[in-house]
Design an enzyme around this catalytic site. Sequence first.
Site, PDB file in Angstrom:
ATOM      1  N   ASN A 171      45.262  40.460  41.540  1.00 16.63           N
ATOM      2  CA  ASN A 171      45.395  40.287  42.991  1.00 16.63           C
ATOM      3  C   ASN A 171      46.860  40.000  43.330  1.00 16.63           C
ATOM      4  OD1 ASN A 171      44.897  37.746  41.755  1.00 16.63           O
ATOM      5  ND2 ASN A 171      44.175  36.849  43.657  1.00 16.63           N
ATOM      6  N   ILE A 172      47.265  40.509  44.487  1.00 20.97           N
ATOM      7  CA  ILE A 172      48.655  40.384  44.935  1.00 20.97           C
ATOM      8  C   ILE A 172      48.599  39.923  46.396  1.00 20.97           C
ATOM      9  CG2 ILE A 172      50.842  41.592  45.288  1.00 20.97           C
ATOM     10  CD1 ILE A 172      49.787  43.728  43.235  1.00 20.97           C
ATOM     11  N   GLU A 173      48.924  38.655  46.604  1.00 22.92           N
ATOM     12  CA  GLU A 173      48.800  38.095  47.956  1.00 22.92           C
ATOM     13  C   GLU A 173      50.104  38.219  48.744  1.00 22.92           C
ATOM     14  OE1 GLU A 173      47.137  34.161  47.476  1.00 22.92           O
ATOM     15  OE2 GLU A 173      45.209  35.024  46.872  1.00 22.92           O
ATOM     16  N   CYS A 233      43.208  42.949  46.314  1.00 20.11           N
ATOM     17  CA  CYS A 233      42.405  42.379  45.224  1.00 20.11           C
ATOM     18  C   CYS A 233      42.719  43.078  43.906  1.00 20.11           C
ATOM     19  CB  CYS A 233      40.924  42.575  45.511  1.00 20.11           C
ATOM     20  SG  CYS A 233      40.275  41.562  46.836  1.00 20.11           S
ATOM     21  N   GLU A 266      40.683  44.388  41.717  1.00 17.45           N
ATOM     22  CA  GLU A 266      39.904  45.607  41.481  1.00 17.45           C
ATOM     23  C   GLU A 266      40.551  46.805  42.161  1.00 17.45           C
ATOM     24  OE1 GLU A 266      38.914  42.671  42.525  1.00 17.45           O
ATOM     25  OE2 GLU A 266      36.824  42.251  42.057  1.00 17.45           O
ATOM     26  N   CYS A 302      34.607  41.552  45.972  1.00 18.52           N
ATOM     27  CA  CYS A 302      34.375  41.437  47.422  1.00 18.52           C
ATOM     28  C   CYS A 302      33.821  42.755  47.967  1.00 18.52           C
ATOM     29  CB  CYS A 302      35.669  41.052  48.136  1.00 18.52           C
ATOM     30  SG  CYS A 302      36.809  42.429  48.407  1.00 18.52           S
ATOM     31  N   CYS A 328      36.204  45.815  47.920  1.00 16.79           N
ATOM     32  CA  CYS A 328      36.355  46.416  46.581  1.00 16.79           C
ATOM     33  C   CYS A 328      35.097  47.188  46.191  1.00 16.79           C
ATOM     34  CB  CYS A 328      36.690  45.345  45.548  1.00 16.79           C
ATOM     35  SG  CYS A 328      38.374  44.721  45.758  1.00 16.79           S
TER      36      CYS A 328
HETATM   37  N1  THU Z   1      40.006  38.425  44.885  1.00 11.03           N
HETATM   38  C1  THU Z   1      40.111  39.470  44.007  1.00 11.03           C
HETATM   39  O1  THU Z   1      41.216  39.903  43.665  1.00 11.03           O
HETATM   40  N2  THU Z   1      38.963  39.998  43.522  1.00 11.03           N
HETATM   41  C2  THU Z   1      37.723  39.485  43.732  1.00 11.03           C
HETATM   42  O2  THU Z   1      36.774  39.979  43.143  1.00 11.03           O
HETATM   43  C3  THU Z   1      37.545  38.367  44.641  1.00 11.03           C
HETATM   44  C4  THU Z   1      38.749  37.896  45.355  1.00 11.03           C
HETATM   45  C5  THU Z   1      41.243  37.800  45.348  1.00 11.03           C
HETATM   46  C6  THU Z   1      41.607  37.983  46.781  1.00 11.03           C
HETATM   47  C7  THU Z   1      42.484  36.785  47.031  1.00 11.03           C
HETATM   48  O3  THU Z   1      43.800  37.057  46.581  1.00 11.03           O
HETATM   49  C8  THU Z   1      41.900  35.690  46.144  1.00 11.03           C
HETATM   50  O4  THU Z   1      41.149  36.392  45.157  1.00 11.03           O
HETATM   51  C9  THU Z   1      41.004  34.696  46.867  1.00 11.03           C
HETATM   52  O5  THU Z   1      40.045  35.343  47.606  1.00 11.03           O
END
Ligand code: THU
Length: 139
Positions: free
Chosen positions: A42-44, A53, A55, A92, A95
């Site tokens: 994940n890259i925020e 996310c 995935e 989520c 994804c």
């Molecule tokens: N996130 C994912 O990368 N994959 C998931 O399956 C669930 C959530 C990330 C999104 C966000 O950066 C952090 O997790 C919290 O929701």
Amino acid sequence: MKYQELAKEALKAREHAYAPYSGFAVGAALLTRSGKTYWGCNIENAAFTPSNCAERTAFFEAVKLGERDFAAIAVAGGKQEEVLPLRRCTPCGVCLQVMLEFCDPDELDVILVRDEMEYEVHKLRELVPFGFGKKNLSE
Ligand code: THU
């Protein structure tokens, strides 16, 4: 490839997570039917909505390189400080929708990783039983 190895790759991918806002680190490892793997984390973003996310990072990397045929995706996620084994992290809805675009829900295995040797395997259909996809548009 054994799912144990794929689980290990997802855990390794998780180390690359950029998650300063949620503190929740996720890694994903995507396996093609031909045996190649692509990983993502994940890259925020400070503006929140541009975040991606793990995935989708993996899927977009693979599709960008011409891959269309996928066998499985392993997902490992949890609070950054969480020690192994993790609690299971389910993908989520966004994804799941991306997975539905490229995969037959009765074929794709979604592997929810707690540790290298500890994971659950589900068909995509179990996670999204009534998903909307290409078929709905052509029926
Ligand atoms: N996130 C994912 O990368 N994959 C998931 O399956 C669930 C959530 C990330 C999104 C966000 O950066 C952090 O997790 C919290 O929701």
